[in-house]
Enzyme design. Structure first.
Site, mmCIF file in Angstrom:
data_model
loop_
_atom_site.group_PDB
_atom_site.id
_atom_site.type_symbol
_atom_site.label_atom_id
_atom_site.label_comp_id
_atom_site.label_asym_id
_atom_site.label_seq_id
_atom_site.Cartn_x
_atom_site.Cartn_y
_atom_site.Cartn_z
ATOM 1 N N ASP A 8 -11.481 -2.002 -9.806
ATOM 2 C CA ASP A 8 -11.345 -0.793 -11.061
ATOM 3 C C ASP A 8 -10.104 -0.743 -11.968
ATOM 4 O O ASP A 8 -9.906 -0.153 -12.947
ATOM 5 C CB ASP A 8 -11.343 0.526 -10.401
ATOM 6 C CG ASP A 8 -12.833 0.960 -9.796
ATOM 7 O OD1 ASP A 8 -13.796 0.471 -10.461
ATOM 8 O OD2 ASP A 8 -12.837 2.050 -8.976
ATOM 9 N N GLU A 33 0.839 -1.094 -0.040
ATOM 10 C CA GLU A 33 0.121 0.268 -0.022
ATOM 11 C C GLU A 33 0.699 1.184 0.109
ATOM 12 O O GLU A 33 1.662 1.419 0.922
ATOM 13 C CB GLU A 33 -0.916 -0.036 1.211
ATOM 14 C CG GLU A 33 -1.695 1.229 1.561
ATOM 15 C CD GLU A 33 -2.544 1.738 0.216
ATOM 16 O OE1 GLU A 33 -2.407 2.872 -0.108
ATOM 17 O OE2 GLU A 33 -3.104 0.757 -0.243
ATOM 18 N N GLN A 34 0.732 2.260 -0.840
ATOM 19 C CA GLN A 34 1.475 3.188 -0.879
ATOM 20 C C GLN A 34 1.295 4.268 0.063
ATOM 21 O O GLN A 34 2.169 5.280 0.288
ATOM 22 C CB GLN A 34 1.446 4.059 -2.458
ATOM 23 C CG GLN A 34 0.195 4.405 -2.578
ATOM 24 C CD GLN A 34 -0.036 5.239 -4.116
ATOM 25 O OE1 GLN A 34 1.062 5.489 -4.883
ATOM 26 N NE2 GLN A 34 -1.152 5.579 -4.586
ATOM 27 N N TYR A 65 -28.721 8.331 1.294
ATOM 28 C CA TYR A 65 -28.931 7.229 1.992
ATOM 29 C C TYR A 65 -28.186 7.400 3.374
ATOM 30 O O TYR A 65 -27.117 8.063 3.357
ATOM 31 C CB TYR A 65 -28.792 5.813 1.261
ATOM 32 C CG TYR A 65 -27.503 5.606 0.891
ATOM 33 C CD1 TYR A 65 -26.358 5.110 1.920
ATOM 34 C CD2 TYR A 65 -27.060 5.933 -0.386
ATOM 35 C CE1 TYR A 65 -24.951 5.022 1.149
ATOM 36 C CE2 TYR A 65 -25.700 5.744 -0.973
ATOM 37 C CZ TYR A 65 -24.827 5.275 -0.001
ATOM 38 O OH TYR A 65 -23.494 5.262 -0.688
ATOM 39 N N ARG A 88 -17.664 3.717 3.542
ATOM 40 C CA ARG A 88 -16.562 3.174 2.923
ATOM 41 C C ARG A 88 -15.383 2.830 3.990
ATOM 42 O O ARG A 88 -14.670 1.856 4.030
ATOM 43 C CB ARG A 88 -15.905 3.885 1.701
ATOM 44 C CG ARG A 88 -14.887 2.927 0.956
ATOM 45 C CD ARG A 88 -14.398 4.141 -0.197
ATOM 46 N NE ARG A 88 -15.398 4.279 -1.185
ATOM 47 C CZ ARG A 88 -15.669 3.347 -2.210
ATOM 48 N NH1 ARG A 88 -14.854 2.310 -2.326
ATOM 49 N NH2 ARG A 88 -16.529 3.593 -3.033
#
Length: 388
Positions: free
Chosen positions: A284, A33-34, A206, A103
């Site tokens: 993605d 992970e950067q 929501y 998230r």
């Protein structure tokens, strides 16, 4: 799979889920992970039943329910506030529930499980180059070198691995921008997803975190995107100006927005090649998805499970990766096409066409509500944890 050395580039939802799924099957997994910490800023996401099944299979179903809000309905509304169509979700089994989550909370849930399993996570590791092969070689921007039997590119739109497999492609602007914000729930927003549809624009709302917050995604059609970056923080007055005339709870929610993020919605085509010698794309990095069907995170979760399943079943890694792409590509293409179609339906400009379309939706919803729910069975009823 035993002792297969796997390096996953990117510790977002897809990367973390892939790490858990691969580790369950015996792989030795390391995440690069950067950033200096595993975190996910931003806003809420919707986890539909197809994504929930992956979390259940990873053993995280109960913990996920504790941090998410169960959706009771989907409500399509005219921009003035009148409800056009209501899809009641309360009769669905718990295993088919539709849930709203911040998230960051989902990322932390996945990261905590990775830590519990002692999955190695290396922070501040920005990968500059990936060379497919046996082994795969990774050059890090700090000068370090690393090797693995399998490297998974779960590093999003700007994936370092995607151009290695597919060449460099320029993203194209879709003619739409999106504001995102999380605001206090000052309107007693119920546990439902509301889509407020207007000419050339729409807004989705929501609740999150037990109903204390409301997630907002507001999309407007534009001719061009002048900003050089993919996103920036916008003046909330611009958001409120773009949605003048919207009624119902929208004005009160927009008053609460302080620093909205603004994205130009760009698209790469679905990658032609998802895999090479010891390498694979996920989420993605393989298939950027517009946010009009709320399936970006769900597709990444599905990818993660199918990749681990394909590798776990096969005796040959190349065949496993080919099977992974074969099982996934047509499905994500269908999801992306459906998302693109929603954008057109939400943004009808002609008031006569919009009125007729909304009247038809309302009639079908009242006369055949079950049919409206079943039209997306191909998406929500799909279970990659059972598919062979």
């Amino acid at each position: 799979m035993n002792d297969l050395k796997v390096t996953i580039v990117g510790a977002g939802i897809g990367g973390l889920a892939a790490a858990l799924a691969l580790e369950t099957r015996g792989a030795r997994v390391c995440l690069f992970e950067q950033a200096d910490a595993i975190r996910e800023v931003g806003a809420g996401i919707q986890v539909s039943p197809n994504g929930l099944r992956v979390l259940e299979a990873l053993g995280l179903g109960e913990a996920f329910r504790a941090i998410s809000v169960a959706g009771q309905a989907v409500s399509l509304r005219d921009f003035r506030g009148a409800e056009v169509l209501r899809l009641d979700l309360t009769g669905l089994p718990d295993t088919q529930s539709y849930r709203f989550v911040h998230r960051a909370d989902l990322v932390e849930l996945l990261a905590a499980e990775a830590r519990r399993r002692d999955i190695a996570v290396r922070l501040l590791q920005k990968v500059c180059q990936v060379a497919p092969g046996a082994p795969v070689r990774l050059n890090l921007c700090n000068g370090d070198l690393a090797e693995a039997d399998l490297v998974v590119g779960a590093d999003g739109l700007h994936s370092v691995l995607r151009p290695v497999l597919n060449g460099t492609t320029e993203p194209f602007f879709t003619g739409q921008v999106a504001w995102r914000a999380v605001v206090p729930n000052v309107v007693d927003h119920p546990a439902e997803a509301r889509v407020h549809m207007g000419p050339g624009r729409h807004l989705v709302s929501y609740p999150l975190r037990g109903g204390a917050l409301v997630n907002l995604v507001a999309v407007e059609e534009r001719r061009d995107w002048a900003d050089e970056g993919w996103s920036h923080v916008d003046d909330p007055a611009n958001l409120r100006r773009a949605f003048e005339g919207f009624g119902g709870v929208v004005p009160d929610l927009l008053k609460q927005v302080a620093d909205p993020g603004l994205w130009g919605l760009f698209r790469h085509p679905v990658a032609r090649r998802w895999h090479g010698a010891g390498v694979a794309l996920l989420g993605d990095a393989a298939h950027p998805t517009l946010p009009f069907l709320a399936q970006g995170a769900n597709m990444a979760l599905e990818d993660a499970w199918v990749l681990a399943d394909a590798v776990g079943r096969a005796t040959d890694l190349d065949q496993a990766l080919a099977a992974y792409q074969h099982r996934r590509r047509d499905r994500v293409c269908r999801v992306i096409a459906a998302a693109n179609g929603n954008a057109r339906k939400y943004h009808l400009r002609n008031p006569v066409v919009r009125g007729v379309a909304h009247l038809g939706l309302g009639m079908v919803g009242r006369l055949a509500p079950g049919m409206m729910l079943r039209q997306f069975d191909w998406l929500y009823a799909h279970d990659v944890t059972r598919a062979s």
